[in-house]
Structures are given as structure tokens and as C-alpha cells.
Design an enzyme around this catalytic site. Sequence first.
Site, PDB file in Angstrom:
ATOM      1  N   GLU A 130       0.861  -1.195   0.000  1.00  0.00           N
ATOM      2  CA  GLU A 130       0.000   0.000   0.000  1.00  0.00           C
ATOM      3  C   GLU A 130       0.889   1.233   0.000  1.00  0.00           C
ATOM      4  OE1 GLU A 130      -3.364   1.132   0.073  1.00  0.00           O
ATOM      5  OE2 GLU A 130      -2.310   3.063   0.221  1.00  0.00           O
ATOM      6  N   ASP A 162       5.408   1.463  -3.135  1.00  0.00           N
ATOM      7  CA  ASP A 162       4.796   1.603  -4.459  1.00  0.00           C
ATOM      8  C   ASP A 162       4.492   0.221  -5.052  1.00  0.00           C
ATOM      9  OD1 ASP A 162       4.167   2.058  -7.090  1.00  0.00           O
ATOM     10  OD2 ASP A 162       5.892   3.342  -7.501  1.00  0.00           O
ATOM     11  N   ASP A 181      -6.354  -3.689  -5.543  1.00  0.00           N
ATOM     12  CA  ASP A 181      -7.443  -3.006  -4.841  1.00  0.00           C
ATOM     13  C   ASP A 181      -7.062  -1.546  -4.699  1.00  0.00           C
ATOM     14  OD1 ASP A 181      -9.505  -2.169  -3.293  1.00  0.00           O
ATOM     15  OD2 ASP A 181      -8.870  -3.220  -1.476  1.00  0.00           O
TER      16      ASP A 181
HETATM   17  N1  SPD Z   1     -14.530   4.661  -6.679  1.00  0.00           N
HETATM   18  C1  SPD Z   1     -14.049   3.816  -5.681  1.00  0.00           C
HETATM   19  C2  SPD Z   1     -13.067   2.810  -6.108  1.00  0.00           C
HETATM   20  C3  SPD Z   1     -12.439   2.255  -4.902  1.00  0.00           C
HETATM   21  C4  SPD Z   1     -11.824   0.959  -5.067  1.00  0.00           C
HETATM   22  N2  SPD Z   1     -11.078   0.553  -3.911  1.00  0.00           N
HETATM   23  C5  SPD Z   1     -11.753   0.585  -2.690  1.00  0.00           C
HETATM   24  C6  SPD Z   1     -10.890   0.189  -1.549  1.00  0.00           C
HETATM   25  C7  SPD Z   1     -11.536  -0.798  -0.685  1.00  0.00           C
HETATM   26  N3  SPD Z   1     -10.609  -1.675  -0.081  1.00  0.00           N
END
Ligand code: SPD
Length: 307
Positions: A130, A162, A181
Site C-alpha cells: 500500500e 509503491d 485493490d
Molecule cells: N470509486 C471507488 C473505487 C475504490 C476501489 N477501492 C476501494 C478500496 C476498498 N478496499
Amino acid sequence: MGRRCAWLEGVTPPSVSDTAASDSAPTPGWVDEAFDGVRYGLAGKVIAEQQSAFQRVTIIESERYGKGLLLDGCWMTAERQERHYHEAIVHPALCGAERIERVLVIGGGDGGTARECLRHPGVQHLDMVEIDGLVVEWSRQHLPSIGGAAWGDPRFQLTVGDGIAWAANATDASYDVVIVDGSDPAGPAEGLFNRAFFAHCRRILRPGGVFATQSESPEAFRQVHLDTVRLLREVFGHAEPMYGWVPMYPSGWWSWTFAAVDGPRYRQPRPERAAAVADGCEIWSPRWQQGAFEAVPAFVERALAGA
Ligand code: SPD
């Protein structure tokens, strides 16, 4: 693509100000993601906000969904709505890959994706990379239920760094599942949607592996959605979108796209893996997944057929 979210707060709709007539009732504001002439909001208040090195990080307390997280004014997650998203991005990949010993999560700083992955007993090691340490710190502090047991799981290895560089530097065929994610393709997440990044994700997958990414809304972000699916098909050979709902996100209608090199193995959950997690899911089940992959809107089907 430039930044797309605007930020509004303290806008009190008539229904709320009516009920706030009594002295004891606090008047909540509205916390909204505004995009393309539409606002997606929750009644609530900001409890923490700070500009990190990468983005504006905001924690709110909402009336309906508990505490929530926004990045640069865009909704990411909330305590009582996160399962729509995290179960969907994880279980088709973790139930479909040939092996699941080694998992990489890029982004995912709230911990929800890692938590769902680690519910699979076959996962031996999970790297989560992250970019923003403040997202992790505040998620652990304000939204501890989202990461849940993941934060203390000995299989879990967090790197604040990164994720794009991590994928570029990882050894060939070093992960069974790679899950992206990230947030929307603006700011720190912009590089999570391009060919070079996807090619590294393919390279670092073991044979029989599965890749998953959030692929935006087919309504609010139609072009990004279509471009992402097309590009993943080109890079991996097999890629399909799956559709569901995340009510706080723009339009509420959301997608995740899964990819694999050796065939659409993300479509068929292995029964023993599904059985290990299904009882603990709120949304995901093999039946839900089947319907969600089939629920391709006609315009997407036409656009992808013409690709
Ligand atoms: N528009 C929102 C897109 C978000 C995608 N990631 C959300 C993080 C949840 N773990």
C-alpha cells in the site's frame, strides 16, 4: 485522466433540517462524492482529515454505514458496506486459481481485501503493498473491523511502498493470485490501469494463477471500464468483468475484472475452497458469482464484441 472528485460537506437536506428542530437533535451534514453532475452522499460528519504525501485522507462517521474512508473526496469503504466490495474482488480469484499459497494485494490499505483472502486456509503468505501509510494507520485506528484478523495474521506481510514498482521488481511466476485493490485512475492509482503494469502482473503470476482488479462502474465510468476489460484481455488472453453493487460508489453499480492466462478459471469456484468461506460471506456465494459474471449489460457485450 485528471482528478474527478469534488468535495461537499455540511449540506443539510430539508428532511434532516426538519428533524433537527428539537434542541437535542444534532444536525448532521452530508458527506458527498460529487461526479459528473451527481452526488453520492451519506449523512454524517468528518472525524479526521489530513493531506498525506499522496492524497487527502478523510474518515467520517456516517449514520447508516458506520465509519467510512474517502481518498481525495472519493468513497473507498465503510464499516457496514465494505463486504459488497471485498468479497467480490477476492473470492472468484481465490476459489478459481489452481494454487493459492502466495497472494499479492496491491493497494487495499484498509485491510478488507487481505482479510477476505486470509479466510482461505490454503493461503500461506500474503504480501500487501500500500503506497500510503496514513491510509493503513487510520484504517487500523478508525476502521479496525475492516482489516479484522488480517492485521495480526502471521501470514500477512505489509509493505508501505509503491505497488507498481513492487510488481515490476518481483520475480517471474512468484504469486498464485494478484489482486489490485486501488482507487480510481487518478492520482496515485493512475498507473494501476495501464498495459505495462498489467504485463508485470501477468509475468509474476504462476501458471494457473488468477489476476483481479476493481474495474470501475459500467455506468459512471463507462469508458474506463471498457478500456480496462479490453486491455486485460489483450494482456492475459482471458478476462471477464463481474458486476455487483457498492451503494456508496458513483451509480452504485460496480465491476471487478478477473483475468488468467490458461482459461477462464476464475468462473468456476472450487467446491472445497468455496465451502471454506461461503458461510462467512454476506454477499458472495458460488450462485451469486455465477449470476454476477452473467449480468453483462448489453452495451458492454456489444462494445467488447466489437473490440
Ligand atoms: N470509486 C471507488 C473505487 C475504490 C476501489 N477501492 C476501494 C478500496 C476498498 N478496499
